[in-house]
Design a protein around this motif. Structure first.
Motif, PDB file in Angstrom:
ATOM      1  N   VAL A  61      88.911  21.196  40.787  1.00 47.68           N
ATOM      2  CA  VAL A  61      88.376  21.557  42.191  1.00 47.68           C
ATOM      3  C   VAL A  61      89.440  21.807  43.284  1.00 47.68           C
ATOM      4  N   VAL A  62      89.296  22.878  44.046  1.00 53.60           N
ATOM      5  CA  VAL A  62      90.166  23.055  45.099  1.00 53.60           C
ATOM      6  C   VAL A  62      89.069  23.505  46.201  1.00 53.60           C
ATOM      7  N   SER A  63      89.172  22.222  46.916  1.00 59.77           N
ATOM      8  CA  SER A  63      88.009  22.367  48.274  1.00 59.77           C
ATOM      9  C   SER A  63      88.619  22.079  49.652  1.00 59.77           C
ATOM     10  N   ASN A  64      88.161  22.672  50.463  1.00 59.37           N
ATOM     11  CA  ASN A  64      88.734  22.469  51.935  1.00 59.37           C
ATOM     12  C   ASN A  64      87.826  21.060  52.708  1.00 59.37           C
ATOM     13  N   ALA A  65      87.194  20.509  51.592  1.00 60.54           N
ATOM     14  CA  ALA A  65      86.483  19.315  52.206  1.00 60.54           C
ATOM     15  C   ALA A  65      87.302  18.199  52.292  1.00 60.54           C
ATOM     16  N   ALA A  66      87.022  17.090  52.997  1.00 62.24           N
ATOM     17  CA  ALA A  66      87.833  15.762  53.052  1.00 62.24           C
ATOM     18  C   ALA A  66      87.691  15.169  51.732  1.00 62.24           C
ATOM     19  N   GLU A  67      88.944  14.526  51.706  1.00 63.63           N
ATOM     20  CA  GLU A  67      89.151  13.631  50.315  1.00 63.63           C
ATOM     21  C   GLU A  67      88.001  12.834  49.920  1.00 63.63           C
ATOM     22  N   LYS A  68      87.389  12.093  50.785  1.00 58.29           N
ATOM     23  CA  LYS A  68      86.191  11.281  50.444  1.00 58.29           C
ATOM     24  C   LYS A  68      85.075  11.793  49.872  1.00 58.29           C
ATOM     25  N   ARG A  69      84.776  13.179  50.367  1.00 56.31           N
ATOM     26  CA  ARG A  69      83.630  14.031  49.622  1.00 56.31           C
ATOM     27  C   ARG A  69      84.050  14.673  48.467  1.00 56.31           C
ATOM     28  N   VAL A  70      85.392  15.112  48.261  1.00 60.40           N
ATOM     29  CA  VAL A  70      85.546  15.872  47.177  1.00 60.40           C
ATOM     30  C   VAL A  70      85.875  14.567  45.680  1.00 60.40           C
ATOM     31  N   ALA A  71      86.430  13.603  46.110  1.00 59.93           N
ATOM     32  CA  ALA A  71      86.785  12.559  45.316  1.00 59.93           C
ATOM     33  C   ALA A  71      85.335  11.753  44.789  1.00 59.93           C
ATOM     34  N   ALA A  72      84.293  11.899  45.835  1.00 60.02           N
ATOM     35  CA  ALA A  72      83.062  11.087  45.170  1.00 60.02           C
ATOM     36  C   ALA A  72      82.561  12.101  44.176  1.00 60.02           C
ATOM     37  N   PHE A  73      82.774  13.263  44.086  1.00 58.81           N
ATOM     38  CA  PHE A  73      82.033  14.190  43.063  1.00 58.81           C
ATOM     39  C   PHE A  73      83.041  14.165  41.901  1.00 58.81           C
ATOM     40  N   CYS A  74      84.308  14.279  42.139  1.00 57.55           N
ATOM     41  CA  CYS A  74      85.204  14.725  41.113  1.00 57.55           C
ATOM     42  C   CYS A  74      85.699  13.273  39.995  1.00 57.55           C
ATOM     43  N   GLU A  75      85.744  12.293  40.981  1.00 56.44           N
ATOM     44  CA  GLU A  75      86.214  11.082  40.089  1.00 56.44           C
ATOM     45  C   GLU A  75      85.426  10.583  39.071  1.00 56.44           C
ATOM     46  N   PRO A  76      84.006  10.480  39.207  1.00 57.37           N
ATOM     47  CA  PRO A  76      83.207  10.143  38.129  1.00 57.37           C
ATOM     48  C   PRO A  76      83.402  10.970  36.943  1.00 57.37           C
ATOM     49  N   LEU A  77      83.790  12.311  37.230  1.00 60.79           N
ATOM     50  CA  LEU A  77      83.834  13.438  36.092  1.00 60.79           C
ATOM     51  C   LEU A  77      85.174  13.562  35.470  1.00 60.79           C
ATOM     52  N   GLY A  78      86.136  12.701  36.249  1.00 63.89           N
ATOM     53  CA  GLY A  78      87.668  12.942  35.711  1.00 63.89           C
ATOM     54  C   GLY A  78      88.312  14.088  35.936  1.00 63.89           C
ATOM     55  N   LEU A  79      87.687  14.760  37.026  1.00 59.86           N
ATOM     56  CA  LEU A  79      88.232  16.148  37.242  1.00 59.86           C
ATOM     57  C   LEU A  79      89.329  16.106  38.308  1.00 59.86           C
ATOM     58  N   PRO A  80      90.428  16.928  38.001  1.00 58.50           N
ATOM     59  CA  PRO A  80      91.314  16.861  39.080  1.00 58.50           C
ATOM     60  C   PRO A  80      90.882  17.823  40.167  1.00 58.50           C
ATOM     61  N   TYR A  81      91.489  17.292  41.393  1.00 53.42           N
ATOM     62  CA  TYR A  81      91.065  17.952  42.542  1.00 53.42           C
ATOM     63  C   TYR A  81      92.036  17.929  43.360  1.00 53.42           C
ATOM     64  N   LEU A  82      91.932  18.912  44.471  1.00 52.10           N
ATOM     65  CA  LEU A  82      92.657  19.029  45.608  1.00 52.10           C
ATOM     66  C   LEU A  82      91.740  19.092  46.755  1.00 52.10           C
ATOM     67  N   SER A  83      91.734  18.095  47.813  1.00 52.91           N
ATOM     68  CA  SER A  83      90.828  18.286  49.000  1.00 52.91           C
ATOM     69  C   SER A  83      91.699  18.697  50.171  1.00 52.91           C
ATOM     70  N   ARG A  84      91.189  19.172  51.301  1.00 55.14           N
ATOM     71  CA  ARG A  84      91.743  19.838  52.418  1.00 55.14           C
ATOM     72  C   ARG A  84      92.696  20.864  51.964  1.00 55.14           C
ATOM     73  N   ALA A  85      92.164  21.731  51.212  1.00 57.54           N
ATOM     74  CA  ALA A  85      92.976  22.746  50.508  1.00 57.54           C
ATOM     75  C   ALA A  85      93.523  23.966  51.334  1.00 57.54           C
ATOM     76  N   GLY A  86      93.134  24.075  52.422  1.00 59.22           N
ATOM     77  CA  GLY A  86      93.554  25.043  53.564  1.00 59.22           C
ATOM     78  C   GLY A  86      93.363  26.546  53.099  1.00 59.22           C
ATOM     79  N   LYS A  87      92.178  26.728  52.311  1.00 59.51           N
ATOM     80  CA  LYS A  87      91.861  28.002  52.148  1.00 59.51           C
ATOM     81  C   LYS A  87      91.375  28.692  53.518  1.00 59.51           C
ATOM     82  N   PRO A  88      91.615  29.882  53.675  1.00 60.30           N
ATOM     83  CA  PRO A  88      92.251  31.025  53.048  1.00 60.30           C
ATOM     84  C   PRO A  88      93.453  30.973  52.784  1.00 60.30           C
ATOM     85  N   GLY A  89      94.295  30.050  53.166  1.00 66.31           N
ATOM     86  CA  GLY A  89      95.701  30.099  52.822  1.00 66.31           C
ATOM     87  C   GLY A  89      95.762  29.973  51.213  1.00 66.31           C
TER      88      GLY A  89
END
Ligand SMILES: [Mg+2]
Length: 156
Positions: A61-89
């Motif tokens: 998961v590559v999201s511009n959202a905050a760590e808290k939001r992204v972790a809440a979704f990804c951690e129970p699923l064991g998904l790697p993620y990057l929050s505050r990803a700075g897209k469209p960069g």
């Protein structure tokens, strides 16, 4: 600009991904994998994630959202993620590629926002698929109207 479009991320089956040499899917979170502030995927998305895993296609998961939001979704699923990803960069996507140990041409960015997700893909040299948002409201209709002149859509 020519961009691939799909109505749902679940349309990107392992077979379709493999036939295009995709070994890793970089997915936006909000309105791509789940509705805003929804912490659990729909059953169809859960099933799709399982199919990817069984077929050895990585998902991050590559999201511009905050760590808290992204972790809440990804951690129970064991998904790697990057929050505050700075897209469209493109830097967030490059970080994701490095972490997954795949080249740009082995990855696919999937997201619901052309000027954020698809642009980030272009900047990182990663192919991208634009999906319809999971929740289609007034802003979706308006935004797609604004995006349409830039999009020469080709269905997946
Ligand atoms: Mg989004």
């Amino acid at each position: 600009m020519k961009v691939l479009v799909a109505s749902d991320i679940c349309e990107l089956t392992p077979a379709w991904l493999k036939s295009r040499g995709v070994r890793a899917v970089l997915a936006d979170l909000d309105n791509t994998l789940a509705g805003y502030s929804v912490n659990e995927p729909d059953p169809s998305v859960t099933r799709w994630m399982g199919e990817l895993r069984e077929n050895g296609v990585a998902l991050m998961v590559v999201s511009n959202a905050a760590e808290k939001r992204v972790a809440a979704f990804c951690e129970p699923l064991g998904l790697p993620y990057l929050s505050r990803a700075g897209k469209p960069g493109g830097r967030g996507l490059l970080t994701a590629l490095k972490r997954l140990r795949v080249n740009a041409d082995q990855a696919l960015m999937v997201g619901d926002q052309f000027f954020t997700d698809i642009r980030a893909g272009t900047r990182a040299g990663v192919r991208a698929v634009l999906v319809d948002p999971r929740v289609k409201g007034f802003w979706f209709t308006l935004r797609r109207k604004l995006e349409t002149p830039f999009i020469e859509g080709e269905r997946v």
